[in-house]
Design a protein around this motif. Structure first.
Motif, PDB file in Angstrom:
ATOM      1  N   ASP A   7       0.828  -1.211   0.000  1.00 40.90           N
ATOM      2  CA  ASP A   7       0.000   0.000   0.000  1.00 40.90           C
ATOM      3  C   ASP A   7       0.866   1.266   0.000  1.00 40.90           C
ATOM      4  OD1 ASP A   7      -2.468  -1.246  -0.085  1.00 40.90           O
ATOM      5  OD2 ASP A   7      -2.604  -1.465   2.081  1.00 40.90           O
ATOM      6  N   SER A   8       1.936   1.252   0.779  1.00 36.26           N
ATOM      7  CA  SER A   8       2.846   2.409   0.823  1.00 36.26           C
ATOM      8  C   SER A   8       3.536   2.608  -0.517  1.00 36.26           C
ATOM      9  CB  SER A   8       3.897   2.219   1.926  1.00 36.26           C
ATOM     10  OG  SER A   8       3.299   2.171   3.198  1.00 36.26           O
ATOM     11  N   ALA A   9       3.974   1.509  -1.120  1.00 36.26           N
ATOM     12  CA  ALA A   9       4.650   1.588  -2.415  1.00 36.26           C
ATOM     13  C   ALA A   9       3.704   2.118  -3.494  1.00 36.26           C
ATOM     14  CB  ALA A   9       5.188   0.219  -2.803  1.00 36.26           C
ATOM     15  N   LEU A  10       2.443   1.656  -3.481  1.00 35.73           N
ATOM     16  CA  LEU A  10       1.459   2.135  -4.451  1.00 35.73           C
ATOM     17  C   LEU A  10       1.295   3.644  -4.341  1.00 35.73           C
ATOM     18  CD1 LEU A  10      -0.775   1.789  -6.557  1.00 35.73           C
ATOM     19  CD2 LEU A  10      -2.337   1.157  -4.712  1.00 35.73           C
ATOM     20  N   ARG A  11       1.176   4.116  -3.116  1.00 38.03           N
ATOM     21  CA  ARG A  11       0.991   5.560  -2.904  1.00 38.03           C
ATOM     22  C   ARG A  11       2.223   6.345  -3.372  1.00 38.03           C
ATOM     23  NH1 ARG A  11       2.609   8.179   1.459  1.00 38.03           N
ATOM     24  NH2 ARG A  11       2.732   6.238   2.670  1.00 38.03           N
ATOM     25  N   LEU A  12       3.419   5.870  -3.019  1.00 30.90           N
ATOM     26  CA  LEU A  12       4.640   6.587  -3.383  1.00 30.90           C
ATOM     27  C   LEU A  12       4.913   6.516  -4.885  1.00 30.90           C
ATOM     28  CD1 LEU A  12       6.911   5.557  -0.385  1.00 30.90           C
ATOM     29  CD2 LEU A  12       6.094   7.861  -0.903  1.00 30.90           C
ATOM     30  N   PHE A  13       4.736   5.335  -5.476  1.00 32.08           N
ATOM     31  CA  PHE A  13       4.940   5.210  -6.922  1.00 32.08           C
ATOM     32  C   PHE A  13       3.996   6.133  -7.676  1.00 32.08           C
ATOM     33  CE2 PHE A  13       6.531   0.565  -6.451  1.00 32.08           C
ATOM     34  CZ  PHE A  13       7.840   0.997  -6.364  1.00 32.08           C
ATOM     35  N   SER A  14       2.722   6.187  -7.243  1.00 32.44           N
ATOM     36  CA  SER A  14       1.719   7.002  -7.936  1.00 32.44           C
ATOM     37  C   SER A  14       1.991   8.488  -7.772  1.00 32.44           C
ATOM     38  CB  SER A  14       0.318   6.662  -7.415  1.00 32.44           C
ATOM     39  OG  SER A  14       0.015   5.303  -7.650  1.00 32.44           O
TER      40      SER A  14
END
Length: 296
Positions: A7-14
């Motif tokens: 979830d953290s990676a999705l937010r940061l990548f986006s």
């Protein structure tokens, strides 16, 4: 922890982009060391791929919750799944484009394999959705209907998400179902082109390992609530934690707790956005009430 990382990676990548997001920044967002992060994911590329697969699987899980809603007809459930797919595409379109830009398909064998699996998963999911909506009558030419449906849906998605054409998703879904009705009800049907033998590699694809139980679905919802609570301002976290714990107690307590559950959901939503989680809880409550009515 793995879901928190995803979830953290999705937010940061986006938000930051794939290139600008480091494994160190993802680890810091999760409150763990970089070494701990590498115990779960061997590389940033591996993490990006798993984030995409997790997002797709979450859509399938949400669709399964619609599939077991016996308060609406099979055709209405199919319409709701189309709306869900349109919503998820809107939410994830930037992320999908990010993957293609970060790791071009023709240059990366892992991405080629990912897209191949995704295509098979979506085709099989659509096959299941169509058979549930229209029954065994369409099985002889199911793969042709899948292709016609996907092709039409894809063009609407491109127009809505890439060309920014404003459309009512419920009207798009209703129109697609109306066109499918006409195809299914037609008495002059040519022989199927995409026969089971021709689609053998897709026929053997196993989309769902198992159906999630009510407890597994609710625990997944709780995981999302706790993650969002942890991202909220520090001065809100204690009251949110207490509300989430009371929500869990009410859900498992039995009896008619719907009013209390809805009130707790509204209380939490006023402090952190949980619209998706509320919809999933409402589906669980509807299914529970339906099952209780059948057992009486």
């Amino acid at each position: 922890m793995k879901e928190t990382i995803i979830d953290s990676a999705l937010r940061l990548f986006s938000n930051e982009g794939y290139t600008s997001t480091s494994m160190q920044s993802i680890a810091e967002a999760c409150g763990i060391s970089k070494a701990s992060l590498y115990k779960h994911f061997e590389s940033k590329e591996d993490l990006l791929i798993q984030v995409f697969e997790h997002s797709l699987q979450r859509m399938f899980q949400r669709a399964q919750e619609i599939a077991v809603d016996e308060t609406i007809s099979p055709k209405e459930r199919f319409t709701q799944k189309i709306i869900l797919e349109l919503e998820v595409n809107q939410e994830q379109r930037a992320f999908v484009n990010l993957i293609i830009r970060a790791m071009p398909i023709h240059q990366n064998p892992k991405v080629r394999e990912l897209m191949k699996r995704t295509k098979a998963a979506l085709m099989n999911w659509h096959k299941i959705c169509l058979l549930e909506a229209y029954g065994e009558l369409i099985r002889p030419y199911i793969w042709d209907i899948v292709v016609v449906f996907q092709g039409t849906l894809r063009e609407y998605i491109v127009l809505m998400m890439d060309d920014y054409k404003l459309m009512d998703k419920s009207k798009v879904a209703a129109l697609l179902v109306s066109h499918l009705d006409a195809i299914v009800e037609s008495t002059d049907k040519p022989a199927a082109i995409l026969t089971p033998s021709l689609m053998n590699d897709y026929e053997r694809f196993d989309l769902f390992d198992k159906k999630m139980s009510e407890e597994e679905i609710f625990n997944d919802i709780l995981t999302q609530l706790v993650y969002k609570k942890d991202q909220s301002p520090q001065n809100k976290q204690n009251e949110l934690r207490e509300a989430i714990e009371r929500l869990e107690t009410c859900f498992y307590q039995g009896g008619d707790q719907q009013v209390f559950i809805e009130a707790l959901c509204l209380y939490i939503d006023a402090r952190i956005p949980i619209k998706e989680e509320i919809q999933r809880i409402q589906h669980l409550l509807k299914n529970r009430k339906c099952k209780e009515g059948i057992s009486k």
